[in-house]
Design an enzyme around this catalytic site. Structure first.
Site, mmCIF file in Angstrom:
data_model
loop_
_atom_site.group_PDB
_atom_site.id
_atom_site.type_symbol
_atom_site.label_atom_id
_atom_site.label_comp_id
_atom_site.label_asym_id
_atom_site.label_seq_id
_atom_site.Cartn_x
_atom_site.Cartn_y
_atom_site.Cartn_z
ATOM 1 N N ASP A 58 -23.539 -12.467 -12.358
ATOM 2 C CA ASP A 58 -23.908 -13.421 -13.404
ATOM 3 C C ASP A 58 -23.034 -13.220 -14.648
ATOM 4 O O ASP A 58 -23.064 -12.140 -15.243
ATOM 5 C CB ASP A 58 -25.395 -13.189 -13.753
ATOM 6 C CG ASP A 58 -26.002 -14.384 -14.436
ATOM 7 O OD1 ASP A 58 -25.295 -15.375 -14.676
ATOM 8 O OD2 ASP A 58 -27.210 -14.332 -14.747
ATOM 9 N N CYS B 197 -24.709 -21.432 -15.549
ATOM 10 C CA CYS B 197 -25.341 -20.981 -14.292
ATOM 11 C C CYS B 197 -25.910 -22.069 -13.409
ATOM 12 O O CYS B 197 -25.504 -22.202 -12.269
ATOM 13 C CB CYS B 197 -26.461 -19.987 -14.535
ATOM 14 S SG CYS B 197 -26.304 -18.936 -15.932
ATOM 15 N N HIS C 110 -32.497 -19.605 -10.320
ATOM 16 C CA HIS C 110 -32.187 -20.517 -11.440
ATOM 17 C C HIS C 110 -31.897 -21.949 -11.030
ATOM 18 O O HIS C 110 -31.088 -22.641 -11.657
ATOM 19 C CB HIS C 110 -31.028 -19.966 -12.280
ATOM 20 C CG HIS C 110 -31.167 -20.332 -13.734
ATOM 21 N ND1 HIS C 110 -30.290 -19.958 -14.712
ATOM 22 C CD2 HIS C 110 -32.111 -21.082 -14.363
ATOM 23 C CE1 HIS C 110 -30.673 -20.441 -15.881
ATOM 24 N NE2 HIS C 110 -31.786 -21.121 -15.683
#
Ligand code: NAG
Ligand code: NAG
Ligand code: NAG
Ligand code: NAG
Length: 590
Positions: A46, A86, A147
């Site tokens: 990430d 993201c 996510h």
């Protein structure tokens, strides 16, 4: 009589033998077909930048395990995320399609799915490669960050949940790791310009109320005590409101789920890395005898930064460096498990990052840089045109067909993983929709030296900020920037707003576009002028055609980031314990 019996049995017997032989052959061919199919072990980090990895030129950070994947397999030096944030980037990765096609391109100010109780997420009719692998008999698991939403209806349905997008097993967080998930009282909200403005207004109100109070006390004005005090009370309430909201961010969003149940809320960051590693090891152990797809999706190296004691203070680069090194350790543990089971030769390993390092990420507490480093590349997370936001340190390994030490400098995309994985699993890429990814195997095996993809679009939200053009011959890779973010004066970031914007007065439009040859000038330092490049106009017009062709293939779909879809709905909040006080620890459920 006896002879007769033998005679009459013979054809039956030989038929049986023939049948058995045939069956044996069939079974063998079926098993050997199965054996041919590789396992897939994909890692996504990430917010890690291009400059954070040893084999991408960083000689002071220690990432021996990632470096080993590259030396035993391939390094992709020009591998691009489809978005610099993201949620959209991950949607594109899993579907092989630009986020704009699934409604996962951001609209307006919201850049990612903001909470676990909204209705936005990866639509149910989008097909991830996990779904296709699962249908083909693979055991599939997502360990770590998702996510991409949970519920798609206000009544709750978990239709965006990983279990409904092809993962048999999910252990991890449905949203992302936030600053608020740490224990040091920092909050992502404190970084936001709207919060800063709000606070200023609140302070102005309070100071105003206090001066009125003073004047009243000195007998200079005529107002009733009651109205003054209520004004003061309202100001205080307005000021306290975001604090309450911020306090709730941690328990509501820092949670781990195991499949559809909450497993730990809020999570403790300290031992999260080994905890997730353990889940991955268990999955490999349980599925070593059948084809599997494990997607280990790190909550690292996003803020809140976290590391076990073993890694604290170990790197030469502060808390951020410790995080990178612990992440690399985790990669090593999982690779070791694959090796121990003798599966290295038949496991396709891939590691990348979802978007570039966040250059504006600085600790409020001590001013330490907490975001990733994008090496020589310009820009970072949130800036979709500059390569720092989208060019990802990427390595992969598959001993069966990829020679050790392979380096692919041709532009490739994370969306390419979709068709590449499907092809290796002997599956077809769906034909009922546009898939933007391309099979990477020809470039990886060297049967092709130049990519057959001419254009790549670089979206900031739902608008194209830049486009990349790889001509079929020559060495150039052109990039035209139509729109660039406005950096704060004297910097290469948007520190005042924490993230650069995609539109409005946060950007500058360029006509003619800024043109770079990325192959010669990866740092995008010297824009090419029409005077210095005789083919300038031709290149710009070719790229323009590519952009128009692409845009004509994009259909209007419902935005997953509309106000309706990002609204927090209390009744959808995943919560263990008594709402709003959601709390349980790993002992409670697992
Ligand atoms: C190496 O990475 C660390 C953090 O990951 C960073 O602080 C440092 O600047 C990087 N070095 C180079 C040469 O990019
Ligand atoms: C991970 O597994 C190991 C070995 O079983 C165990 O010793 C360790 O405590 C586990 N770590 C966590 C954080 O669960
Ligand atoms: C790729 O390039 C190498 C080295 O330049 C060359 O030997 C090879 O023939 C090329 N392969 C193809 C398919 O063009
Ligand atoms: C999914 O459904 C939406 C809404 O009906 C539609 O616009 C879109 O084209 C569909 N996507 C796919 C891949 O079928």
């Amino acid at each position: 009589m006896a002879a007769g019996t033998t005679k009459s049995l013979e054809p039956v017997w030989s038929g049986f033998v023939r049948f058995s032989l045939l069956c044996l052959l069939l079974c063998l061919s079926v098993t050997s077909k199965q054996d041919d199919r590789p396992n897939f072990l994909l890692f996504m980090v990430d917010d890690m930048g291009y400059g954070d990895v040893g084999c991408f030129g960083n000689d002071t950070i220690r990432t021996p395990n990632i470096d080993r994947i590259a030396s035993e397999g391939a390094k992709l030096t020009h591998h691009l995320a489809a978005a610099s944030m993201c949620s959209p980037s991950r949607a594109a990765f899993l579907t092989g399609r630009y986020p704009v096609r699934s409604g996962m391109a951001i609209r307006g100010g919201m850049r990612v799915l903001p909470n676990t109780a909204c209705t936005g997420g990866l639509p149910a009719n989008e097909t991830t490669f996990a779904t296709l692998l699962k249908q083909a008999g693979y055991a599939t698991a997502l360990i770590g960050k998702w996510h991409l939403g949970l519920h798609c209806a206000a009544t709750g349905s978990l239709c965006h949940h990983p279990n409904n997008h092809g993962f048999d097993y999910f252990y991890g967080t449905p949203i992302t790791n936030l600053r608020d998930c740490g224990e040091d009282g920092e909050s992502v909200i404190y970084m936001m310009p709207v919060y800063k403005k709000y606070k200023q207004i609140c302070w102005a109100g309070l100071v105003g109320a206090a001066s009125l109070l003073l004047m009243k006390f000195l007998g200079k004005i005529q107002v009733r005590w009651l109205s003054l005090l209520s004004f003061l009370a309202i100001c205080t309430l307005v000021m306290a409101f975001p604090k309450v909201f911020i306090l709730q961010l941690n328990p509501w969003n820092c949670l781990l789920m195991e499949n559809e149940k909450v497993a730990e809320q809020p999570y403790s960051l300290r031992d999260l890395t080994p905890k997730l590693v353990n889940k991955s090891l268990k999955f490999i152990e349980e599925n070593a005898d059948r084809p599997f797809f494990l997607f280990h999706s790190f909550l690292k190296v996003h803020t809140a930064l976290f590391a076990t004691e073993e890694f604290e203070g170990r790197s030469l680069h502060g808390r951020y460096g410790d995080n990178v090194e612990e992440m690399d350790w985790a990669v090593g543990r999982i690779l070791d498990a694959v090796e121990k089971r003798g599966l290295s030769h038949k496991t396709f390993v891939y590691l990348t990052s979802d978007n570039g390092g966040h250059v504006e990420e600085i600790s409020v507490r001590d001013g330490q840089r907490e975001g990733g480093h994008n090496g020589i590349l310009r820009g970072g997370k949130g800036m979709a045109g500059w390569d720092g936001g989208i060019r990802m340190p990427t390595v992969l390994r598959w001993p069966k067909a990829i020679r050790p030490g392979t380096v692919v400098d041709e532009p490739t995309s994370q969306m390419d993983v979709f068709p590449t994985v499907l092809r290796l699993a002997q599956l077809k890429t769906p034909g009922d929709r546009v898939v933007d990814g391309r099979d990477m195997m020809p470039l990886l095996t060297g049967s092709r030296n130049v990519t057959d993809r001419r254009f790549l679009m670089h979206y900031c939200g739902s608008s194209i900020h830049a486009a990349r053009y790889r001509p079929p011959t020559g060495g150039a890779v052109w990039k035209a920037h139509y729109t660039t973010p406005n950096w704060d004066l004297g910097t290469e970031g948007c520190y005042r707003t924490f993230l650069c914007q995609c539109s409005g007065d946060g950007v500058t439009h360029h006509d003619p576009p800024l043109l770079f040859d990325i192959a010669k000038d990866p740092a995008e330092r010297s824009p090419i002028s029409p005077e210095s490049e005789p083919k300038f106009a031709e290149i710009i017009s070719t790229i323009g055609r590519g952009v128009r062709d692409h845009m004509s293939s994009v259909e209007e779909v419902e935005s997953q980031f509309s106000l309706r879809n990002i609204l927090w709905r209390p009744w959808l909040q995943p919560c263990c314990g008594n709402f709003p006080f959601c709390s349980c620890n790993s002992g409670a459920y697992i």
